[in-house]
Design a protein around this motif. Structure first.
Motif, mmCIF file in Angstrom:
data_model
loop_
_atom_site.group_PDB
_atom_site.id
_atom_site.type_symbol
_atom_site.label_atom_id
_atom_site.label_comp_id
_atom_site.label_asym_id
_atom_site.label_seq_id
_atom_site.Cartn_x
_atom_site.Cartn_y
_atom_site.Cartn_z
ATOM 1 N N VAL A 114 47.646 -10.154 110.087
ATOM 2 C CA VAL A 114 47.258 -8.780 110.421
ATOM 3 C C VAL A 114 48.390 -8.067 111.162
ATOM 4 O O VAL A 114 48.706 -6.902 110.870
ATOM 5 N N ARG A 115 49.011 -8.757 112.097
ATOM 6 C CA ARG A 115 50.039 -8.132 112.936
ATOM 7 C C ARG A 115 51.293 -7.780 112.143
ATOM 8 O O ARG A 115 51.963 -6.780 112.437
ATOM 9 N N TYR A 116 51.652 -8.596 111.140
ATOM 10 C CA TYR A 116 52.930 -8.430 110.455
ATOM 11 C C TYR A 116 52.802 -8.029 108.990
ATOM 12 O O TYR A 116 53.779 -8.101 108.243
ATOM 13 N N HIS A 117 51.631 -7.588 108.599
ATOM 14 C CA HIS A 117 51.433 -7.120 107.228
ATOM 15 C C HIS A 117 52.306 -5.893 106.956
ATOM 16 O O HIS A 117 52.684 -5.154 107.874
ATOM 17 N N ALA A 118 52.631 -5.670 105.690
ATOM 18 C CA ALA A 118 53.496 -4.548 105.286
ATOM 19 C C ALA A 118 52.676 -3.258 105.195
ATOM 20 O O ALA A 118 52.340 -2.785 104.109
ATOM 21 N N TYR A 119 52.357 -2.683 106.351
ATOM 22 C CA TYR A 119 51.657 -1.407 106.395
ATOM 23 C C TYR A 119 52.647 -0.280 106.141
ATOM 24 O O TYR A 119 53.867 -0.457 106.298
ATOM 25 N N PRO A 120 52.148 0.904 105.763
ATOM 26 C CA PRO A 120 53.052 2.048 105.596
ATOM 27 C C PRO A 120 53.881 2.330 106.840
ATOM 28 O O PRO A 120 55.031 2.742 106.754
ATOM 29 N N SER A 121 53.303 2.085 108.033
ATOM 30 C CA SER A 121 54.053 2.187 109.277
ATOM 31 C C SER A 121 53.496 1.189 110.270
ATOM 32 O O SER A 121 52.352 0.744 110.144
ATOM 33 N N ALA A 122 54.322 0.825 111.258
ATOM 34 C CA ALA A 122 53.886 -0.164 112.251
ATOM 35 C C ALA A 122 52.662 0.306 113.017
ATOM 36 O O ALA A 122 51.855 -0.497 113.479
#
Length: 212
Positions: A114-122
């Motif tokens: 969850v913490r390091y997933h490739a989200y559009p932004s941090a």
């Protein structure tokens, strides 16, 4: 509007031990939590029977490895404000892991995903709430007794291990065993009253973590 993902196993799916069917929609704990939070949040149920934290079950028709499936689920439902994990019971199966510490390791991996997933932004990374499932209990059902042989004492350790993990990783924590107990019918699952109790019990901490 806030978005909450409930990522779990049959306790989240709503397995009814009495009829071996699915609880009515309104009795499942994510539905109860949704009703309690009202229109200011959307609660997304993502329960799969037999799901583990991060281990394979080669006897299953579906992929039960929670860590492998989680990135796709996060991308599907993003953006999210909160992810609620209630997993670990199936890790107690001797053929899967059989140790509470193994479930803790798997939960740690889920938090990391969850913490390091490739989200559009941090800034899109959601908060995490770790929920310890109610402990396994003795049952007269021969299949479940054999499936979870020797797992009762291990399952009782999950709450303290998960609480420590939550402290170490900056996650929220809730012990579902403080408001609910598993059914003696199979020693694993919840009747309607107990699954509703989890939804109600989660409301205060969920509101706090969402800022509602």
């Amino acid at each position: 509007m806030k978005s909450v993902l409930c990522y779990g196993d049959s306790l989240t799916w709503g397995y009814d031990p009495e009829g071996r069917v699915r609880h009515a929609f309104e009795d499942r704990w994510p539905s109860v939590l949704q009703a309690a939070l009202g229109v200011r949040a959307t609660v997304i149920p993502e329960g799969l029977n037999g799901r583990t934290t991060a281990r394979d079950d080669h006897l299953a028709a579906a992929d039960r490895n929670g860590a492998r499936m989680l990135p796709s689920v996060l991308s599907t439902h993003s953006p999210l404000d909160l992810v609620i994990f209630m997993l670990g019971t199936n890790d107690m199966k001797p053929l899967i892991c059989g140790k509470a510490f193994g479930a803790r390791q798997g939960m740690d991996r889920l938090v990391e995903i969850v913490r390091y997933h490739a989200y559009p932004s941090a800034a899109d990374a959601p908060d995490v709430l770790i929920v310890a499932p109610p402990a396994i209990r003795e049952t007269g059902d021969p299949d479940y007794a054999a499936m979870f042989a020797g797992s009762i004492d291990e399952s009782r350790m999950l709450a303290s291990l998960y609480a420590d993990l939550a402290d170490q990783t900056g996650c929220g924590f809730f012990d579902a065993g403080s408001v609910a107990a598993t059914s003696p019918i199979d020693g694993i699952h919840l009747d309607a009253a107990n699954t509703r109790a989890i939804g109600k019990g989660l409301e205060p901490i969920t509101r706090m973590m969402l800022g509602l």
